[in-house]
Design an enzyme around this catalytic site. Sequence first.
Site, PDB file in Angstrom:
ATOM      1  N   ASP A   1       8.904   5.846 -10.927  1.00 38.94           N
ATOM      2  CA  ASP A   1       8.448   6.071 -12.182  1.00 38.94           C
ATOM      3  C   ASP A   1       9.006   7.468 -12.445  1.00 38.94           C
ATOM      4  O   ASP A   1       9.240   7.773 -13.622  1.00 38.94           O
ATOM      5  CB  ASP A   1       6.761   6.471 -11.966  1.00 38.94           C
TER       6      ASP A   1
ATOM      7  N   LYS B   1      -1.149  -4.012  -3.085  1.00 39.87           N
ATOM      8  CA  LYS B   1      -2.458  -3.542  -2.490  1.00 39.87           C
ATOM      9  C   LYS B   1      -2.548  -2.334  -2.864  1.00 39.87           C
ATOM     10  O   LYS B   1      -2.123  -1.084  -2.350  1.00 39.87           O
ATOM     11  CB  LYS B   1      -2.509  -3.477  -0.851  1.00 39.87           C
TER      12      LYS B   1
ATOM     13  N   SER C   1       0.933  -1.226   0.007  1.00 40.77           N
ATOM     14  CA  SER C   1      -0.035   0.089  -0.051  1.00 40.77           C
ATOM     15  C   SER C   1       0.884   1.260  -0.041  1.00 40.77           C
ATOM     16  O   SER C   1       1.472   1.487  -1.067  1.00 40.77           O
ATOM     17  CB  SER C   1      -0.987   0.068   1.150  1.00 40.77           C
TER      18      SER C   1
END
Length: 423
Positions: free
Chosen positions: A327, A341, A316
């Site tokens: 990224d 998750k 999470s």
Amino acid sequence: MNITKRGLILGTTALAVSSVAITGFGLRFSQSQAFFKDSPKELVDEVWQVINGRYVDATFNGEDWREVRKEYLGKEYSDKEQAYEAIREMLKKLNDPYTRFMNPEEFKTMQIDTSGELTGIGIQITKEEETNNIIVISPIEDTPAFSAGIISKDIIRKIDGKTTEGMELNDAVSMIRGTPGSSVDLVIEREGEMMNFTITRAKIEIHPVRARVEQSPDIGKFDYIRLVQFSSNAAAEMKQAILEGEKNNVAGYILDLRSNPGGLLYSSVEIARMFIDEGRIVTTVDRVGEVDAHSANGTALTNKPVVVLVDGGSASASEILSGALQDHKRGIVVGTQTFGKGLVQSVRGLGDGSGMAVTIAKYLTPDGRDINKQGITPDIVYEMSDEEKEVLIQDRLKIGTIDDAQFKKALEILSQQIAQKPN
């Protein structure tokens, strides 16, 4: 404790202690405005209304949600306990382990969990969608469960002699939770082998950040920061750790998110902003496609190279942070596949002091990746051998040292990143 199978993995994902409840994972808090008038039926309807207005799946898992309301409001409830049971039964139709009802005691415990003050054994559990098994997301470091050797993906088969087959998650939570000094017996299945654990509950004070400035012959000073939970005080402690690194003029950072199950969404965003100066950090998308984007705001504390350590217990909020760093090519992610998750829960109080967590959105990384059930794939996959894992099992103090094989790999990658950085 009787362990019949060796080769444990470095703790791999978790949160709750006092409860073992699903407390972390991108939670957002809100307070219900409804007024509870001592009517159990009114509470049932309040919960139905929350799901009807906020739940992430507009199909309600294929259920006719209006018919569900008719069914449950057509019943008579003599007391709140009957209403609580009906609510849990109603929510079960959604087949979502993260959307759950908490009675007043459970709700109070959950609020304490996210504050960093916990009592219990120190694990977070969930109910696996495909198998209905009660599984461990992860133990929290330096808690009774962690010390006993409980790890991510362990299947809880029995609690104090009672089988967990068909058991509701809330019931498992209630059985595992207890007063400090008392003990709980767990039968764990791991890789087909059964193990027996007797764990003594304790009161646990959680400091989410452990950091130290170290010296390496190859790169000079670097800052090792281990973040074990995205609690309400995590961002403040992380800021202090980074500022200490900058004060010492470190060449780079190793950010260790292994066994970190997540926590508060805003905490992960605040910490990401300490490393990323501009651009999107995470996007949440609700059931009608409404986008809520969280971006960097020009307040990064460092531009030094970062290596991020993750494993199957990184979930999470850990995946939000590692995904954003990956990224943006702001950090090199090292380790093994994360938990996967990618859902956001809103936690709200109900009129009688009870509460509920409801899945309201999914989140996407800056590049638009949906990692739910997929996880983050490290830039450099490094799976420890059984022998390397055993070193850490025998002595947890070796986590984050040169005797920790994944840490050693991260240090090697950090050295390469520093060497490649323009002067």
